[in-house]
Motif scaffolding. Structure first.
Motif, PDB file in Angstrom:
ATOM      1  N   ALA A  70     107.879 -31.034 -24.798  1.00 14.14           N
ATOM      2  CA  ALA A  70     107.473 -32.248 -24.108  1.00 14.14           C
ATOM      3  C   ALA A  70     106.440 -31.986 -23.021  1.00 14.14           C
ATOM      4  O   ALA A  70     105.684 -32.867 -22.661  1.00 14.14           O
ATOM      5  N   ALA A  84     103.766 -29.834 -22.854  1.00  3.13           N
ATOM      6  CA  ALA A  84     102.482 -29.213 -23.151  1.00  3.13           C
ATOM      7  C   ALA A  84     101.362 -29.827 -22.309  1.00  3.13           C
ATOM      8  O   ALA A  84     101.229 -31.032 -22.222  1.00  3.13           O
ATOM      9  N   GLY A  85     100.559 -28.953 -21.685  1.00  2.00           N
ATOM     10  CA  GLY A  85      99.495 -29.440 -20.796  1.00  2.00           C
ATOM     11  C   GLY A  85      98.207 -29.710 -21.550  1.00  2.00           C
ATOM     12  O   GLY A  85      98.141 -29.572 -22.766  1.00  2.00           O
ATOM     13  N   GLY A  86      97.167 -30.097 -20.790  1.00  2.00           N
ATOM     14  CA  GLY A  86      95.900 -30.513 -21.385  1.00  2.00           C
ATOM     15  C   GLY A  86      95.263 -29.461 -22.264  1.00  2.00           C
ATOM     16  O   GLY A  86      94.876 -29.730 -23.398  1.00  2.00           O
ATOM     17  N   LEU A  87      95.190 -28.230 -21.737  1.00  2.00           N
ATOM     18  CA  LEU A  87      94.532 -27.166 -22.475  1.00  2.00           C
ATOM     19  C   LEU A  87      95.304 -26.829 -23.752  1.00  2.00           C
ATOM     20  O   LEU A  87      94.721 -26.722 -24.832  1.00  2.00           O
ATOM     21  N   TRP A  92      92.539 -22.626  -7.644  1.00  2.00           N
ATOM     22  CA  TRP A  92      92.769 -24.039  -7.998  1.00  2.00           C
ATOM     23  C   TRP A  92      92.326 -24.977  -6.863  1.00  2.00           C
ATOM     24  O   TRP A  92      91.510 -25.876  -7.098  1.00  2.00           O
ATOM     25  N   HIS A 101      87.836 -25.177 -17.619  1.00  2.00           N
ATOM     26  CA  HIS A 101      88.420 -26.513 -17.816  1.00  2.00           C
ATOM     27  C   HIS A 101      88.419 -27.346 -16.543  1.00  2.00           C
ATOM     28  O   HIS A 101      88.610 -28.559 -16.597  1.00  2.00           O
ATOM     29  N   ILE A 157      85.628 -31.769 -23.033  1.00  2.00           N
ATOM     30  CA  ILE A 157      86.779 -31.656 -23.924  1.00  2.00           C
ATOM     31  C   ILE A 157      87.277 -33.052 -24.299  1.00  2.00           C
ATOM     32  O   ILE A 157      87.091 -34.010 -23.550  1.00  2.00           O
ATOM     33  N   ASP A 180     100.656 -38.012 -15.142  1.00  2.00           N
ATOM     34  CA  ASP A 180      99.970 -36.849 -14.584  1.00  2.00           C
ATOM     35  C   ASP A 180     100.951 -35.707 -14.421  1.00  2.00           C
ATOM     36  O   ASP A 180     102.141 -35.931 -14.243  1.00  2.00           O
ATOM     37  N   ARG A 181     100.431 -34.483 -14.429  1.00  2.00           N
ATOM     38  CA  ARG A 181     101.235 -33.401 -13.878  1.00  2.00           C
ATOM     39  C   ARG A 181     101.339 -33.669 -12.389  1.00  2.00           C
ATOM     40  O   ARG A 181     100.393 -34.178 -11.781  1.00  2.00           O
ATOM     41  N   LYS A 228      95.660 -34.858  -8.362  1.00  2.00           N
ATOM     42  CA  LYS A 228      95.721 -36.078  -9.172  1.00  2.00           C
ATOM     43  C   LYS A 228      95.713 -37.356  -8.326  1.00  2.00           C
ATOM     44  O   LYS A 228      95.716 -38.464  -8.875  1.00  2.00           O
ATOM     45  N   GLY A 253      88.756 -31.765 -13.778  1.00  2.00           N
ATOM     46  CA  GLY A 253      87.755 -31.206 -14.681  1.00  2.00           C
ATOM     47  C   GLY A 253      87.295 -32.260 -15.671  1.00  2.00           C
ATOM     48  O   GLY A 253      86.121 -32.615 -15.751  1.00  2.00           O
ATOM     49  N   ASN A 278      90.168 -34.821 -17.501  1.00  2.00           N
ATOM     50  CA  ASN A 278      91.310 -35.733 -17.528  1.00  2.00           C
ATOM     51  C   ASN A 278      91.475 -36.349 -18.905  1.00  2.00           C
ATOM     52  O   ASN A 278      90.782 -37.293 -19.297  1.00  2.00           O
ATOM     53  N   LEU A 279      92.429 -35.772 -19.624  1.00  2.00           N
ATOM     54  CA  LEU A 279      92.677 -36.215 -20.992  1.00  2.00           C
ATOM     55  C   LEU A 279      93.506 -37.489 -21.049  1.00  2.00           C
ATOM     56  O   LEU A 279      93.471 -38.202 -22.052  1.00  2.00           O
ATOM     57  N   GLU A 324      93.450 -40.468 -23.776  1.00  2.00           N
ATOM     58  CA  GLU A 324      94.656 -40.834 -24.539  1.00  2.00           C
ATOM     59  C   GLU A 324      94.954 -42.333 -24.384  1.00  2.00           C
ATOM     60  O   GLU A 324      95.319 -43.006 -25.354  1.00  2.00           O
TER      61      GLU A 324
END
Ligand code: GDG
Length: 461
Positions: A19, A21-24, A86, A155, A226, A263-264, A269, A364, A366-367, A371
């Motif tokens: 559940a 899994a991050g963007g990369l 970061w 990224h 990306i 968001d994470r 964010k 970077g 934002n997927l 989505e």
């Protein structure tokens, strides 16, 4: 045919892709080419860092992982990657927690990656290194005699020299990165900042093709934003519409509009500012009282880093303040959860939402923005409120673009989204969907790798 070797901090094994899994991880997993090898950290902390990689194959792909010792994990990952690089590369110099010992641990783990990867390499492998944890890996591989084509993709954002030099030893990192043949960025702005930093750190002038020559080696740069598997995500969202979780959410809304944030839980964010903006919406536009519910999913991440724990406490307090001020006995305006939610469930929630709030202070790409657009019903789409500081804003200009630091402006954008005529919603969504479908995870990989393969004269081949 040349084999592709992907290297990233964390390898996402297909068996453990859950559940969270991050963007990369999501983007690369969707674009791995049969025969590829993926190398990186297993995510496990052991008594000692592995002496060699453990290789497993799954569905025609190989995965090589190493464990890290507690001390390597602390210095390389928690300390320098997440405590210095970061915040720095997200323009948050005030949060920089630089320690020389962490920096040395970072360099050492990049050397360990090179040591463990080198024996697995074949002469014509194409190596693609990912992200800020591995800025010095290309140089470490070159020192071990790797003459392969090496690409690197960042990224997250890249900062201008004035910000970069806040970090002691920044020039060392930029020079090490120049060992790659091709360096990729999410946006034109990031690439420009990098090339200016190259001039300031190495005293070389980039040419008109955005490349540069250093010690006889030419490095090229590319902008490849990306993306996601847009059509696949649309299918997932449609399928999710009939699922139990989606139905439960619909029932709980009792006809109210849904605003969503996913968001994470990360200080980049803009979550505290977003909560403030939602409070401002209820304050400035009271016609929406009892007519909207804002669901913020903020999956906990990097809990070993102190800043993330204090952010959590700040959000708990703000959520309490807003709900304390505006709730009614049958209405809670803000629903805030820090548990990760299943990806299919999230797709269904996006599709239900009237508004998505994607308001990072810096991002970077934002997927989530992509989505949300892919998940919408094109005949009755929701509206994307997007920070101008997300890389996605360079392309997704038909979103309602906001400055996330301006709570009143974000509140006004939410209001505009809630009252936006159907025709305008459809027009904006149609334009955005075409862009999201045009730049996918697969096209991102294809564009980057085609350029890498076309580079003449890489280090020694
Ligand atoms: C980095 C860069 C860049 C989030 N919560 C849950 C969940 N997610 C998924 C989202 C999305 C992904 O995580 C987050 O991707 P982002 O792109 O928004 O952000 P980062 O994780 O910071 O990624 C970023 C990206 O790399 C790729 O280059 O765009 O700028 O910072 O896919 O849906 N997924 C599930 N449950 C959650 O609770 N399943």
């Amino acid at each position: 045919m040349a084999r592709l070797v992907i290297v990233s901090n964390r390898v996402s094994l297909p068996t453990e892709r859950g559940a969270k899994a991050g963007g990369l991880a999501v983007a690369l997993a969707e674009a791995m080419i049969p025969g590829s090898l993926w190398f990186g950290w297993s995510g496990k902390r052991s008594v000692a860092t592995s002496e060699q990689a453990t290789v497993v194959t799954h569905g025609g792909l190989s995965y090589a992982t190493i464990d890290l010792s507690e001390s390597d994990y602390r210095r390389y990952y928690v300390g320098f990657s997440n405590g210095s690089l970061w915040p720095l590369l997200h323009y948050r110099t005030g949060l920089l927690d630089f320690k020389r010992d962490d920096y040395e641990g970072y360099l050492a783990v990049n050397e360990i990656f090179a040591d463990r990867l080198a024996p697995l390499l074949r002469p014509n492998d194409i190596i693609w290194i990912h992200d800020y944890q591995l800025l010095t890996l290309a140089a470490a591989l070159r020192r071990r005699g790797a003459n392969n084509r090496i690409g690197f993709f960042l990224h997250i954002p890249f900062v201008p020299p004035a910000v970069l030099h806040v970090l002691p030893s920044a020039a060392v990192l930029v020079r090490a990165l120049a060992a790659a043949d091709l360096i990729g960025f999410q946006t034109h702005g990031d690439r420009m900042n990098f090339l200016e930093s190259v001039s300031s750190c190495m005293d070389v002038q980039p040419d008109e093709a955005h490349g540069f020559l250093h010690n006889g080696h030419r490095t090229e740069t590319i902008v490849t934003p990306i993306g996601i598997d847009a059509d696949g995500f649309t299918r997932t969202a449609k399928r999710a519409a009939g699922m139990a979780e989606t139905k439960r959410l619909i029932e709980s809304l009792v006809g109210r509009a849904l605003a969503i944030g996913v968001d994470r839980l990360d200080y980049t964010k803009g979550l505290p500012q977003r909560f403030d903006a939602f409070g401002q919406l209820l304050h400035r536009h009271p016609e929406h009282l009892r007519k909207i519910s804002f669901l913020q999913i903020a999956a906990r991440s990097r809990e070993d880093v102190d800043r993330y724990q204090s952010l959590r406490r700040e959000l708990d307090r703000k959520a309490g303040d807003i709900n304390g001020a505006y709730s009614d006995f049958d209405w809670t305006p803000l629903r805030y959860m820090t548990r990760a939610v299943n990806r299919t469930t999230i797709a269904g929630f996006y599709r239900l939402a009237r508004i998505a709030l994607v308001t990072p202070l810096r991002d970077g790409m934002n997927l989530v923005a992509k989505e949300f657009i892919a998940a919408q019903d094109p005949s009755d789409p929701g509206v994307l409120v997007l920070s101008r500081f997300a890389g996605a804003a360079e392309e997704m200009t038909e979103a309602l673009i906001v400055n996330p630091y301006d709570a009143d402006a974000v509140a006004d954008a939410m209001h505009a989204a809630l009252i936006m005529p159907h025709e305008e919603r459809v027009a904006r969504h149609t334009a955005l969907l075409a862009k999201v479908r045009g730049t996918t995870a697969a096209s991102f990989c294809r564009d980057f790798l085609n350029r890498l393969k076309a580079i003449e004269n890489p280090a020694a081949l």
